[in-house]
Design a protein around this motif. Structure first.
Motif, PDB file in Angstrom:
ATOM      1  N   LEU B  91       0.837  -1.208   0.000  1.00 57.10           N
ATOM      2  CA  LEU B  91       0.000   0.000   0.000  1.00 57.10           C
ATOM      3  C   LEU B  91       0.870   1.255   0.000  1.00 57.10           C
ATOM      4  O   LEU B  91       0.545   2.244  -0.669  1.00 57.10           O
ATOM      5  CB  LEU B  91      -0.927   0.003   1.222  1.00 57.10           C
ATOM      6  N   LEU B  92       1.971   1.180   0.732  1.00 57.50           N
ATOM      7  CA  LEU B  92       2.893   2.326   0.767  1.00 57.50           C
ATOM      8  C   LEU B  92       3.452   2.579  -0.641  1.00 57.50           C
ATOM      9  O   LEU B  92       3.496   3.726  -1.115  1.00 57.50           O
ATOM     10  CB  LEU B  92       4.026   2.059   1.759  1.00 57.50           C
ATOM     11  N   ALA B  93       3.835   1.479  -1.309  1.00 59.10           N
ATOM     12  CA  ALA B  93       4.392   1.598  -2.668  1.00 59.10           C
ATOM     13  C   ALA B  93       3.362   2.216  -3.615  1.00 59.10           C
ATOM     14  O   ALA B  93       3.683   3.128  -4.390  1.00 59.10           O
ATOM     15  CB  ALA B  93       4.829   0.224  -3.172  1.00 59.10           C
ATOM     16  N   ALA B  94       2.124   1.705  -3.538  1.00 58.82           N
ATOM     17  CA  ALA B  94       1.072   2.206  -4.432  1.00 58.82           C
ATOM     18  C   ALA B  94       0.771   3.677  -4.135  1.00 58.82           C
ATOM     19  O   ALA B  94       0.577   4.488  -5.062  1.00 58.82           O
ATOM     20  CB  ALA B  94      -0.191   1.361  -4.253  1.00 58.82           C
ATOM     21  N   GLN B 211       3.069   0.832 -13.206  1.00 61.79           N
ATOM     22  CA  GLN B 211       3.093  -0.529 -12.662  1.00 61.79           C
ATOM     23  C   GLN B 211       4.519  -0.907 -12.216  1.00 61.79           C
ATOM     24  O   GLN B 211       4.712  -1.477 -11.138  1.00 61.79           O
ATOM     25  CB  GLN B 211       2.612  -1.484 -13.754  1.00 61.79           C
ATOM     26  N   ILE B 212       5.471  -0.550 -13.045  1.00 62.86           N
ATOM     27  CA  ILE B 212       6.871  -0.861 -12.714  1.00 62.86           C
ATOM     28  C   ILE B 212       7.287  -0.160 -11.433  1.00 62.86           C
ATOM     29  O   ILE B 212       7.946  -0.737 -10.566  1.00 62.86           O
ATOM     30  CB  ILE B 212       7.792  -0.442 -13.889  1.00 62.86           C
ATOM     31  N   TRP B 213       6.884   1.110 -11.319  1.00 62.67           N
ATOM     32  CA  TRP B 213       7.272   1.852 -10.118  1.00 62.67           C
ATOM     33  C   TRP B 213       6.681   1.232  -8.854  1.00 62.67           C
ATOM     34  O   TRP B 213       7.340   1.130  -7.833  1.00 62.67           O
ATOM     35  CB  TRP B 213       6.845   3.329 -10.255  1.00 62.67           C
ATOM     36  N   VAL B 214       5.409   0.817  -8.954  1.00 56.94           N
ATOM     37  CA  VAL B 214       4.787   0.177  -7.777  1.00 56.94           C
ATOM     38  C   VAL B 214       5.577  -1.083  -7.405  1.00 56.94           C
ATOM     39  O   VAL B 214       5.876  -1.329  -6.238  1.00 56.94           O
ATOM     40  CB  VAL B 214       3.301  -0.172  -8.039  1.00 56.94           C
ATOM     41  N   ILE B 215       5.956  -1.844  -8.444  1.00 56.48           N
ATOM     42  CA  ILE B 215       6.676  -3.103  -8.178  1.00 56.48           C
ATOM     43  C   ILE B 215       8.025  -2.827  -7.506  1.00 56.48           C
ATOM     44  O   ILE B 215       8.368  -3.470  -6.511  1.00 56.48           O
ATOM     45  CB  ILE B 215       6.861  -3.909  -9.482  1.00 56.48           C
ATOM     46  N   VAL B 216       8.772  -1.849  -8.025  1.00 52.39           N
ATOM     47  CA  VAL B 216      10.104  -1.634  -7.425  1.00 52.39           C
ATOM     48  C   VAL B 216      10.001  -1.021  -6.024  1.00 52.39           C
ATOM     49  O   VAL B 216      10.771  -1.372  -5.127  1.00 52.39           O
ATOM     50  CB  VAL B 216      11.042  -0.764  -8.291  1.00 52.39           C
ATOM     51  N   TRP B 217       9.045  -0.134  -5.824  1.00 50.04           N
ATOM     52  CA  TRP B 217       8.882   0.424  -4.467  1.00 50.04           C
ATOM     53  C   TRP B 217       8.429  -0.674  -3.508  1.00 50.04           C
ATOM     54  O   TRP B 217       8.819  -0.684  -2.338  1.00 50.04           O
ATOM     55  CB  TRP B 217       7.893   1.604  -4.473  1.00 50.04           C
ATOM     56  N   PHE B 218       7.598  -1.572  -4.001  1.00 47.38           N
ATOM     57  CA  PHE B 218       7.150  -2.694  -3.165  1.00 47.38           C
ATOM     58  C   PHE B 218       8.344  -3.599  -2.840  1.00 47.38           C
ATOM     59  O   PHE B 218       8.549  -3.986  -1.676  1.00 47.38           O
ATOM     60  CB  PHE B 218       6.055  -3.462  -3.905  1.00 47.38           C
ATOM     61  N   ALA B 219       9.145  -3.910  -3.861  1.00 44.13           N
ATOM     62  CA  ALA B 219      10.330  -4.757  -3.634  1.00 44.13           C
ATOM     63  C   ALA B 219      11.279  -4.082  -2.641  1.00 44.13           C
ATOM     64  O   ALA B 219      11.803  -4.717  -1.712  1.00 44.13           O
ATOM     65  CB  ALA B 219      11.047  -5.029  -4.953  1.00 44.13           C
ATOM     66  N   ALA B 220      11.459  -2.763  -2.798  1.00 45.22           N
ATOM     67  CA  ALA B 220      12.330  -2.029  -1.864  1.00 45.22           C
ATOM     68  C   ALA B 220      11.724  -2.041  -0.453  1.00 45.22           C
ATOM     69  O   ALA B 220      12.446  -2.097   0.545  1.00 45.22           O
ATOM     70  CB  ALA B 220      12.520  -0.593  -2.342  1.00 45.22           C
ATOM     71  N   GLY B 221      10.394  -2.018  -0.396  1.00 45.55           N
ATOM     72  CA  GLY B 221       9.699  -2.077   0.894  1.00 45.55           C
ATOM     73  C   GLY B 221       9.916  -3.419   1.587  1.00 45.55           C
ATOM     74  O   GLY B 221      10.143  -3.489   2.794  1.00 45.55           O
ATOM     75  N   ILE B 222       9.872  -4.497   0.805  1.00 41.32           N
ATOM     76  CA  ILE B 222      10.105  -5.838   1.376  1.00 41.32           C
ATOM     77  C   ILE B 222      11.547  -5.934   1.896  1.00 41.32           C
ATOM     78  O   ILE B 222      11.798  -6.458   2.982  1.00 41.32           O
ATOM     79  CB  ILE B 222       9.883  -6.930   0.287  1.00 41.32           C
ATOM     80  N   VAL B 223      12.463  -5.416   1.095  1.00 42.52           N
ATOM     81  CA  VAL B 223      13.872  -5.415   1.508  1.00 42.52           C
ATOM     82  C   VAL B 223      14.023  -4.614   2.808  1.00 42.52           C
ATOM     83  O   VAL B 223      14.713  -5.034   3.745  1.00 42.52           O
ATOM     84  CB  VAL B 223      14.754  -4.808   0.382  1.00 42.52           C
ATOM     85  N   ALA B 224      13.339  -3.468   2.880  1.00 39.11           N
ATOM     86  CA  ALA B 224      13.405  -2.626   4.085  1.00 39.11           C
ATOM     87  C   ALA B 224      12.831  -3.372   5.288  1.00 39.11           C
ATOM     88  O   ALA B 224      13.400  -3.333   6.385  1.00 39.11           O
ATOM     89  CB  ALA B 224      12.640  -1.325   3.858  1.00 39.11           C
ATOM     90  N   LEU B 225      11.730  -4.068   5.076  1.00 35.60           N
ATOM     91  CA  LEU B 225      11.099  -4.821   6.173  1.00 35.60           C
ATOM     92  C   LEU B 225      12.054  -5.897   6.701  1.00 35.60           C
ATOM     93  O   LEU B 225      12.241  -6.041   7.920  1.00 35.60           O
ATOM     94  CB  LEU B 225       9.792  -5.442   5.675  1.00 35.60           C
ATOM     95  N   ALA B 226      12.677  -6.630   5.766  1.00 32.00           N
ATOM     96  CA  ALA B 226      13.619  -7.686   6.173  1.00 32.00           C
ATOM     97  C   ALA B 226      14.794  -7.081   6.948  1.00 32.00           C
ATOM     98  O   ALA B 226      15.215  -7.615   7.988  1.00 32.00           O
ATOM     99  CB  ALA B 226      14.129  -8.439   4.942  1.00 32.00           C
ATOM    100  N   THR B 227      15.303  -5.952   6.460  1.00 28.43           N
ATOM    101  CA  THR B 227      16.428  -5.307   7.150  1.00 28.43           C
ATOM    102  C   THR B 227      16.005  -4.864   8.552  1.00 28.43           C
ATOM    103  O   THR B 227      16.747  -5.026   9.515  1.00 28.43           O
ATOM    104  CB  THR B 227      16.898  -4.056   6.357  1.00 28.43           C
ATOM    105  N   GLY B 228      14.804  -4.294   8.636  1.00 28.25           N
ATOM    106  CA  GLY B 228      14.294  -3.828   9.931  1.00 28.25           C
ATOM    107  C   GLY B 228      14.162  -4.970  10.931  1.00 28.25           C
ATOM    108  O   GLY B 228      14.493  -4.819  12.104  1.00 28.25           O
ATOM    109  N   ILE B 229      13.695  -6.123  10.449  1.00 25.06           N
ATOM    110  CA  ILE B 229      13.539  -7.276  11.349  1.00 25.06           C
ATOM    111  C   ILE B 229      14.905  -7.726  11.855  1.00 25.06           C
ATOM    112  O   ILE B 229      15.122  -7.937  13.046  1.00 25.06           O
ATOM    113  CB  ILE B 229      12.816  -8.442  10.621  1.00 25.06           C
ATOM    114  N   MET B 230      15.854  -7.845  10.915  1.00 21.91           N
ATOM    115  CA  MET B 230      17.167  -8.370  11.289  1.00 21.91           C
ATOM    116  C   MET B 230      17.906  -7.398  12.209  1.00 21.91           C
ATOM    117  O   MET B 230      18.466  -7.796  13.226  1.00 21.91           O
ATOM    118  CB  MET B 230      18.010  -8.632  10.032  1.00 21.91           C
ATOM    119  N   TRP B 231      17.915  -6.123  11.830  1.00 23.95           N
ATOM    120  CA  TRP B 231      18.667  -5.175  12.654  1.00 23.95           C
ATOM    121  C   TRP B 231      17.927  -4.923  13.975  1.00 23.95           C
ATOM    122  O   TRP B 231      18.550  -4.731  15.011  1.00 23.95           O
ATOM    123  CB  TRP B 231      18.951  -3.872  11.912  1.00 23.95           C
TER     124      TRP B 231
END
Lengths: 434, 318
Positions: B91-94, B211-231
């Motif tokens: 939703l953030l990406a969109a 559509q591409i922008w939503v996908i890359v922001w979403f992918a970056a969001g997932i990466v951010a979420l994973a980093t946040g969990i680990m750190w």
């Protein structure tokens, strides 16, 4: 054209009328206390709890007692984010509203406000932080750091370590936030190391590395200091404690400054932090009549931002203690001047004549909460003694008696530092204390 | 003479005499490096697709982690909270695409960069409003992540491997591999590369930019979420975590803004070098050199490779 002048005149008249109506109302009926707090940013974890404690005690006085001496307190928070520049902006924004005292809650902000205090005639109360040398009242008439300075605290911590097997020949690690606050006790630590025969391993942690301390603690693992002392704040504290656990550093040899002993600091490590020590100068927990009153008159009425379970946390009680010192200084000022509504100059007198005895603490519902505090013209730090508390995995318990600092060693150094501070400042306002 | 000894001899003697510590330092550098690579990857994904340097990547790390622990504190089971968080990142990406990126199509890159700065401060304020500013505990065990350690006695000493660090390295590695496959082997991935090369040419062959922008922001969001969990599991979840994202800057300088392998190799070089230099040479320089050493290392690489290790060489006809 005439209409324009009429409109301008009407506007000016309205502004003047407004000021005539509003200024007396706030100035005569209330005592204005700005609070420079931080509930946002990297240090919000500690700052929020302290802000709640400060705020809630003042609210209690308003709700339960109708203020102090019959005058309500008007408390206004200004968010600094623990940023010195924002802190100064808050100061400039609020000083014209009749501020009687500033509690900067940051050594960086305190350093900025020390020269402003005598100019604006509003005292600064940096309770247990700020520039240690401001304890010398002759040189800093407008700044107070009761109940203890960083230097006296450091000397008391060394004294405690000395009672636990001696310091001579030992290596003491000092991990600190690499800002003004963290560097403040280094001069006294280095002096004491020479005088008492121990070595010091300094481990600075940059603000950017607060949550990334693995190499710092590997340094500790390599050097194997006998004791570790931490001068941390905010996100640095829980990370340091976790890293210490990770390298198997003995927790009962690890002592934090009183700003590294919050419940928020030890909770992330939980039971693994069991044994961790920290300095303190007030009680923890909610078993004090005044804290119970806060729960009843403030928290349960929905007048607090604090969660009920955080009332009594170490840093919450720190905020309460700060408010107690401020409130008692207001009472003293009212008694000395005979005025109900005091100004900054009156507050300075109140702070300088502050005498919170054990009886007075009992009277206001804080029996045994802290050591009696007596501020004098010469000594703006007041009480000085601290104690050591230990985390048992769930709560803090007191594990030492009150420890007096090494006054004979600290006071001359404070005076030398105070002299050095004012030396190159022509026209600096001092006072003589006979 | 003593200085030369301390610089050129002493550290190597220490490495030789205490190999357990050397391995420990290398391990810590490796773990930090993989996490830096993960953060840098978030920047690279968005830059590749839109030419925007996303200043908000750091706060997205905090926002993702805070959403997770915030939902859990409301009584939502950990895995459901994780799934909801992924939805929140979508939703953030969109929202970002619709209200930040789309109105600024064809604007100068600096305008888009400024917009992401605005987005950063909005997310800080919004996050503090919703979740409060106080730090939270990461729900490490509830997510099934291990919290113990492996103690290995070797080389006359002890090597301590935290299980959460091993998990972080594995998860980061898996995510990097999955993203590499996604962008190299799938149709959307190829579309993204087309957009990265030339927006207008990509649109002319029917690729939808939005559509591409939503996908890359979403992918970056997932990466951010994973980093946040680990750190967050290594420390706690607080707004201070966004400072860690600054560590991605030297990684990007080193690896190039457009290269996924560059982010990985750059992250590892920065992670390993900063830990080694801080541990063996830091005390001689007063300590806390980690704050600036990564930039110094990156600048040295730039002397020889101005486009970064894997950055695209720009050749323009005059």
């Amino acid at each position: 054209m005439r209409l324009k002048y009429l409109a301008l005149a009407a506007g000016a008249a309205a502004m003047m009328a407004g000021s005539l109506v509003t200024v007396p109302a706030s100035a005569q009926d209330k005592i204005y206390i700005p609070l420079l707090t931080y509930r946002t940013g990297p240090f919000a974890g500690s700052g929020t709890v302290i802000a709640d404690g400060l705020h809630d005690y003042f609210t209690l006085l308003n709700e339960r007692d109708g203020g102090i001496g019959g005058v309500k307190l008007e408390v206004e928070e200004c968010e600094t984010g623990y940023n010195a520049q924002k802190g100064v902006e808050c100061y400039e924004k609020t000083k014209g509203k009749g501020a009687i005292v500033y509690n900067p809650y940051s050594t960086g902000i305190t350093l900025q406000l020390i020269p402003k205090a005598p100019v604006d005639k509003i005292p600064v109360l940096s309770m247990g932080y700020g520039l240690s040398a401001t304890a010398v009242g002759e040189k800093f008439p407008w700044t107070f750091n009761a109940p203890a300075t960083y230097w006296s605290q450091m000397s008391a911590i060394i004294k405690y370590i000395d009672t636990q097997g001696g310091v001579k020949g030992k290596k003491i690690g000092f991990i600190y936030l690499d800002v003004g606050y963290g560097r403040e006790p280094i001069p006294i630590l280095e002096e004491l190391s020479k005088e008492m025969g121990f070595s010091v391993l300094k481990v600075p942690v940059g603000v950017k590395e607060m949550q990334n301390q693995s190499s710092h603690w590997l340094q500790v693992r390599k050097e194997r200091p006998d004791w570790m002392i931490m001068w941390g704040w905010g996100a640095m504290n829980p990370t340091a404690i976790k890293e210490a656990v990770k390298i198997r550093y003995p927790m009962d040899k690890f002592i934090g400054v009183w700003w590294s002993g919050g419940n928020v600091d030890v909770r992330p490590a939980g039971k693994t932090a069991k044994g961790y020590l920290s300095a303190n100068f007030h009680g923890t927990g909610a078993n004090f009549p005044a804290i119970q009153d806060i729960l009843k008159h403030v928290v349960d009425k929905g007048l607090s931002q604090a969660k009920r379970e955080t009332v009594g946390d170490n840093f919450y009680n720190r905020g309460v203690m700060n408010a107690v010192v401020t409130a008692e200084a207001i009472r003293t000022a009212q008694k000395l001047t005979g005025k109900k509504v005091i100004n900054g100059e009156d507050m300075r007198k109140g702070l300088e004549n502050l005498d919170i005895t054990a009886e007075r603490l009992k009277e206001i519902g804080f029996d045994g909460f802290t050591n009696p505090i007596k501020v004098t013209c010469k000594d703006h730090a007041g009480a000085h003694a601290i104690y050591i508390q230990q985390w048992d995995g769930e709560s803090w318990s007191k594990v030492s008696d009150w420890i007096e600092p090494m006054r004979d060693r600290v006071r001359p150094k404070l005076e030398a530092a105070a002299n050095a501070y004012v030396k190159d400042k022509p026209g600096w306002q001092t006072q003589s204390c006979s | 003479m003593e200085i030369l000894f301390n610089i050129f001899i002493q550290p190597f003697i220490e490495m030789f005499t205490a190999p357990d510590l050397l391995i420990q330092v290398l391990w810590e550098g490796f773990v930090s490096g993989t996490l830096y690579a993960l953060i840098a990857l978030g920047f690279v994904l968005i830059f590749k697709a839109s030419g925007v340097f996303n200043f908000a990547q750091g706060i997205m790390v905090v926002f993702g982690a805070l959403s997770l622990v915030g939902l859990y504190s409301l009584g939502v089971p950990a895995y459901v909270a994780l799934a909801l968080c992924i939805l929140i990142m979508f939703l953030l990406a969109a929202t970002v695409e619709r209200f930040v990126m789309r109105p600024l199509v064809n604007q100068e890159p600096i305008i888009l960069f400024m917009a992401t700065i605005g987005l950063t401060f909005f997310l800080i304020g919004f996050g503090e409003f919703v979740f409060g500013g106080e730090p939270k505990l990461m729900i490490t065990e509830e997510l099934g992540l291990p919290t113990g350690s492996y103690d290995i006695e070797a080389f006359g000493g002890l090597i301590i491997l935290q299980q959460i660090d091993i998990s972080a390295a594995l998860i980061a590695g898996a995510m990097v591999a999955a993203l590499a496959v996604f962008f190299n082997k799938t149709r959307i991935g190829r579309a993204l590369r087309a957009v990265a090369d030339d927006h207008q040419a990509a649109m002319s062959v029917g690729i939808t930019l939005q559509q591409i922008w939503v996908i890359v922001w979403f992918a970056a969001g997932i990466v951010a979420l994973a980093t946040g969990i680990m750190w967050g599991a290594r420390s706690d979840v607080s707004f201070a975590l966004q400072i860690i994202a600054l560590k991605a800057l030297p990684v990007l300088i080193l690896g190039g803004l457009t290269s996924i392998p560059g982010a990985i190799v750059g992250g590892l070089i920065i992670g390993l070098s900063e830990k080694m230099l801080e541990f063996y040479w830091g005390p001689m320089l007063g300590g806390s050199i980690e704050s600036w050493v990564p930039y110094f290392v990156a600048l040295i690489f730039l002397w020889f490779m101005p486009q970064g290790l894997f950055g695209e060489r720009i050749i323009e006809r005059v």
